[in-house]
Design a protein around this motif. Structure first.
Motif, PDB file in Angstrom:
ATOM      1  N   ALA A  34       0.829  -1.202   0.000  1.00  0.00           N
ATOM      2  CA  ALA A  34       0.000   0.000   0.000  1.00  0.00           C
ATOM      3  C   ALA A  34       0.866   1.256   0.000  1.00  0.00           C
ATOM      4  CB  ALA A  34      -0.942  -0.009   1.198  1.00  0.00           C
ATOM      5  N   CYS A  35       1.949   1.251   0.764  1.00  0.00           N
ATOM      6  CA  CYS A  35       2.841   2.409   0.808  1.00  0.00           C
ATOM      7  C   CYS A  35       3.541   2.624  -0.526  1.00  0.00           C
ATOM      8  CB  CYS A  35       3.877   2.246   1.916  1.00  0.00           C
ATOM      9  SG  CYS A  35       3.223   2.396   3.589  1.00  0.00           S
ATOM     10  N   ALA A  36       4.015   1.543  -1.134  1.00  0.00           N
ATOM     11  CA  ALA A  36       4.700   1.657  -2.427  1.00  0.00           C
ATOM     12  C   ALA A  36       3.766   2.252  -3.479  1.00  0.00           C
ATOM     13  CB  ALA A  36       5.210   0.292  -2.867  1.00  0.00           C
ATOM     14  N   LEU A  37       2.535   1.784  -3.524  1.00  0.00           N
ATOM     15  CA  LEU A  37       1.576   2.292  -4.499  1.00  0.00           C
ATOM     16  C   LEU A  37       1.216   3.747  -4.204  1.00  0.00           C
ATOM     17  CD1 LEU A  37      -0.768  -0.819  -4.863  1.00  0.00           C
ATOM     18  CD2 LEU A  37       0.883   0.046  -6.547  1.00  0.00           C
ATOM     19  N   ARG A  38       1.075   4.086  -2.920  1.00  0.00           N
ATOM     20  CA  ARG A  38       0.721   5.461  -2.559  1.00  0.00           C
ATOM     21  C   ARG A  38       1.827   6.431  -2.942  1.00  0.00           C
ATOM     22  NH1 ARG A  38      -0.481   9.770  -2.571  1.00  0.00           N
ATOM     23  NH2 ARG A  38      -1.636  11.067  -1.083  1.00  0.00           N
ATOM     24  N   LEU A  39       3.076   6.069  -2.674  1.00  0.00           N
ATOM     25  CA  LEU A  39       4.192   6.956  -2.998  1.00  0.00           C
ATOM     26  C   LEU A  39       4.405   7.046  -4.504  1.00  0.00           C
ATOM     27  CD1 LEU A  39       6.692   5.976  -0.164  1.00  0.00           C
ATOM     28  CD2 LEU A  39       5.087   7.895  -0.217  1.00  0.00           C
ATOM     29  N   ALA A  40       4.192   5.947  -5.214  1.00  0.00           N
ATOM     30  CA  ALA A  40       4.271   5.978  -6.675  1.00  0.00           C
ATOM     31  C   ALA A  40       3.163   6.849  -7.253  1.00  0.00           C
ATOM     32  CB  ALA A  40       4.199   4.566  -7.247  1.00  0.00           C
ATOM     33  N   VAL A 221      -8.881 -11.388  21.428  1.00  0.00           N
ATOM     34  CA  VAL A 221      -7.446 -11.114  21.570  1.00  0.00           C
ATOM     35  C   VAL A 221      -7.042  -9.881  20.760  1.00  0.00           C
ATOM     36  CG1 VAL A 221      -5.106 -12.005  21.295  1.00  0.00           C
ATOM     37  CG2 VAL A 221      -6.950 -13.544  21.998  1.00  0.00           C
ATOM     38  N   LEU A 222      -7.217  -9.942  19.444  1.00  0.00           N
ATOM     39  CA  LEU A 222      -6.697  -8.879  18.592  1.00  0.00           C
ATOM     40  C   LEU A 222      -7.408  -7.543  18.816  1.00  0.00           C
ATOM     41  CD1 LEU A 222      -6.010 -10.660  15.171  1.00  0.00           C
ATOM     42  CD2 LEU A 222      -4.667 -10.660  17.276  1.00  0.00           C
ATOM     43  N   LEU A 223      -8.715  -7.573  18.957  1.00  0.00           N
ATOM     44  CA  LEU A 223      -9.477  -6.331  19.091  1.00  0.00           C
ATOM     45  C   LEU A 223      -9.892  -6.035  20.528  1.00  0.00           C
ATOM     46  CD1 LEU A 223     -11.760  -6.579  15.924  1.00  0.00           C
ATOM     47  CD2 LEU A 223      -9.543  -5.432  16.168  1.00  0.00           C
ATOM     48  N   ARG A 224      -9.403  -6.805  21.456  1.00  0.00           N
ATOM     49  CA  ARG A 224      -9.831  -6.651  22.857  1.00  0.00           C
ATOM     50  C   ARG A 224      -9.554  -5.252  23.395  1.00  0.00           C
ATOM     51  NH1 ARG A 224      -6.237 -10.040  26.581  1.00  0.00           N
ATOM     52  NH2 ARG A 224      -4.884  -8.283  26.050  1.00  0.00           N
ATOM     53  N   ASP A 225      -8.380  -4.701  23.109  1.00  0.00           N
ATOM     54  CA  ASP A 225      -7.984  -3.424  23.698  1.00  0.00           C
ATOM     55  C   ASP A 225      -8.285  -2.226  22.805  1.00  0.00           C
ATOM     56  OD1 ASP A 225      -6.914  -4.513  26.099  1.00  0.00           O
ATOM     57  OD2 ASP A 225      -5.158  -5.172  24.979  1.00  0.00           O
ATOM     58  N   SER A 226      -8.852  -2.462  21.638  1.00  0.00           N
ATOM     59  CA  SER A 226      -9.154  -1.372  20.718  1.00  0.00           C
ATOM     60  C   SER A 226     -10.578  -0.878  20.943  1.00  0.00           C
ATOM     61  CB  SER A 226      -8.987  -1.844  19.275  1.00  0.00           C
ATOM     62  OG  SER A 226      -9.329  -0.818  18.371  1.00  0.00           O
ATOM     63  N   ALA A 227     -10.741   0.440  21.067  1.00  0.00           N
ATOM     64  CA  ALA A 227     -12.088   1.005  21.215  1.00  0.00           C
ATOM     65  C   ALA A 227     -12.866   0.897  19.907  1.00  0.00           C
ATOM     66  CB  ALA A 227     -12.000   2.460  21.656  1.00  0.00           C
ATOM     67  N   VAL A 228     -12.169   0.986  18.781  1.00  0.00           N
ATOM     68  CA  VAL A 228     -12.783   0.820  17.464  1.00  0.00           C
ATOM     69  C   VAL A 228     -12.633  -0.646  17.076  1.00  0.00           C
ATOM     70  CG1 VAL A 228     -12.771   1.546  15.054  1.00  0.00           C
ATOM     71  CG2 VAL A 228     -12.179   3.189  16.851  1.00  0.00           C
ATOM     72  N   LYS A 229     -13.738  -1.344  16.988  1.00  0.00           N
ATOM     73  CA  LYS A 229     -13.691  -2.804  16.850  1.00  0.00           C
ATOM     74  C   LYS A 229     -13.638  -3.249  15.391  1.00  0.00           C
ATOM     75  CE  LYS A 229     -13.910  -3.494  21.298  1.00  0.00           C
ATOM     76  NZ  LYS A 229     -12.711  -3.957  22.028  1.00  0.00           N
ATOM     77  N   ARG A 230     -12.535  -2.916  14.756  1.00  0.00           N
ATOM     78  CA  ARG A 230     -12.267  -3.413  13.409  1.00  0.00           C
ATOM     79  C   ARG A 230     -10.769  -3.396  13.170  1.00  0.00           C
ATOM     80  NH1 ARG A 230     -10.560   0.430   9.801  1.00  0.00           N
ATOM     81  NH2 ARG A 230     -11.113   2.618  10.186  1.00  0.00           N
ATOM     82  N   LEU A 231     -10.337  -4.116  12.150  1.00  0.00           N
ATOM     83  CA  LEU A 231      -8.952  -4.043  11.709  1.00  0.00           C
ATOM     84  C   LEU A 231      -8.764  -2.758  10.913  1.00  0.00           C
ATOM     85  CD1 LEU A 231      -8.439  -7.717  10.468  1.00  0.00           C
ATOM     86  CD2 LEU A 231      -7.750  -6.757  12.664  1.00  0.00           C
ATOM     87  N   ILE A 232      -7.577  -2.193  10.974  1.00  0.00           N
ATOM     88  CA  ILE A 232      -7.259  -1.043  10.137  1.00  0.00           C
ATOM     89  C   ILE A 232      -6.796  -1.553   8.776  1.00  0.00           C
ATOM     90  CG2 ILE A 232      -4.903  -0.899  11.034  1.00  0.00           C
ATOM     91  CD1 ILE A 232      -5.078   2.137  10.715  1.00  0.00           C
ATOM     92  N   GLU A 233      -7.092  -0.808   7.733  1.00  0.00           N
ATOM     93  CA  GLU A 233      -6.748  -1.214   6.374  1.00  0.00           C
ATOM     94  C   GLU A 233      -5.347  -0.716   6.000  1.00  0.00           C
ATOM     95  OE1 GLU A 233      -8.707  -3.199   4.685  1.00  0.00           O
ATOM     96  OE2 GLU A 233     -10.208  -3.134   6.270  1.00  0.00           O
ATOM     97  N   PRO A 234      -4.611  -1.468   5.176  1.00  0.00           N
ATOM     98  CA  PRO A 234      -3.283  -1.020   4.743  1.00  0.00           C
ATOM     99  C   PRO A 234      -3.284   0.371   4.119  1.00  0.00           C
ATOM    100  CG  PRO A 234      -3.592  -3.323   4.173  1.00  0.00           C
ATOM    101  CD  PRO A 234      -4.914  -2.835   4.693  1.00  0.00           C
ATOM    102  N   ALA A 235      -4.327   0.699   3.351  1.00  0.00           N
ATOM    103  CA  ALA A 235      -4.388   2.014   2.700  1.00  0.00           C
ATOM    104  C   ALA A 235      -4.465   3.145   3.716  1.00  0.00           C
ATOM    105  CB  ALA A 235      -5.588   2.083   1.760  1.00  0.00           C
ATOM    106  N   GLU A 236      -5.055   2.895   4.873  1.00  0.00           N
ATOM    107  CA  GLU A 236      -5.118   3.914   5.917  1.00  0.00           C
ATOM    108  C   GLU A 236      -3.728   4.186   6.484  1.00  0.00           C
ATOM    109  OE1 GLU A 236      -8.982   3.753   8.438  1.00  0.00           O
ATOM    110  OE2 GLU A 236      -8.546   1.681   7.872  1.00  0.00           O
TER     111      GLU A 236
END
Length: 266
Positions: A34-40, A221-236
């Motif tokens: 995602a970073c490579a595409l964004r910078l390109a 486990v993964l989202l236990r401590d996050s107030a926003v209950k979703r995964l973040i996307e690579p583009a973000e």
């Protein structure tokens, strides 16, 4: 896994990297891709570094038609001398490559611990070392280290990953202090769990480590401590990297930009 987020626009940050060379490690997939595409897309000539040639070829194909270019470079970052050489002439450096193993400390293979720290801490040091002479010479440079919420907080069973990310935070701050007189900024971005193959592969190991079924790992486990209950996307994450390379962020250095859904607010 929860459904992918549809972002409102592909390039929210105004960024022109025409004539600039960027290097992104771990570029064949996930955040690095995602970073490579964004910078390109911003016009940079991107050196896309990874040990996965097929993934790099797919990335280069996806970059066709963008304002900049993507140049695949197959490299294993455990070859530290080659890593340092690859960064020569770099204007923007994105240290992203990483690996993960989930084990209790008493069961953690020492050779795996060594490899994680080599790829995720020593290689970034060598890449920064290789990039700085050019950055200093022109009076401009941007170093963005893809850290993690685990650079700010620890979790059980991730001794190598947490140690490497905490070390990366210190390295980034040191580079910021040394680079400031030369027009070079150094920052970390700190996402919580991102929708990447690295995270998806953790599900089995996390289930075993915590003694729960695999289908419960995401919420318990993964989202236990996050107030926003979703995964973040690579583009973000890539958009945060782009912002740190923009003129608007020229006064931001030595900091850690938490993209953690409120994890560190606890």
């Amino acid at each position: 896994m929860n459904a992918p987020l549809v972002l409102p626009g592909p390039h929210a940050t105004s960024l022109d990297l025409g004539g600039r060379t960027a290097l992104v490690t771990g570029a064949a997939g996930g955040i690095g891709r995602a970073c490579a595409l964004r910078l390109a897309a911003a016009g940079a000539k991107v050196r896309a570094v990874d040990r996965d040639p097929e993934g790099l070829d797919t990335l280069a194909e996806a970059a066709r038609g963008l304002a900049g270019t993507v140049e695949p470079q197959v490299l294993d970052l455990t070859d530290l001398d080659a890593a340092e050489l690859s960064a020569a002439g770099t204007d923007v450096l994105v240290n992203n490559a990483g690996l993960q193993l989930v084990r209790p400390i008493e069961e953690f293979p020492p050779e795996a611990f060594h490899t994680v720290l080599t790829v995720m801490l020593e290689a970034p040091f060598r890449l920064i070392r290789g990039a700085l002479p050019h950055m200093y010479g022109q009076g401009w440079g941007r170093i963005v280290n893809v850290s993690s919420v685990h650079g700010l907080r620890a979790s059980a069973f991730k001794s190598a990953y947490v140690a490497a990310k905490h070390g990366l935070e210190g390295l980034s701050k040191t580079a910021a202090l040394e680079g400031a007189p030369h027009g070079v900024t150094s920052n970390c971005v700190n996402p919580a769990y991102v929708r990447t193959p690295l995270v998806e592969k953790q599900l089995v190991d996390q289930a075993a480590a915590h003694g729960i079924p695999e289908e419960r790992v995401l919420s318990e486990v993964l989202l236990r401590d996050s107030a926003v209950k979703r995964l973040i996307e690579p583009a973000e994450v890539a958009e945060a990297v782009a912002y740190l390379c923009s003129p608007q962020a020229s006064f931001i250095t030595g900091t850690s930009l938490a993209l953690d859904g409120g994890w560190t607010a606890h």
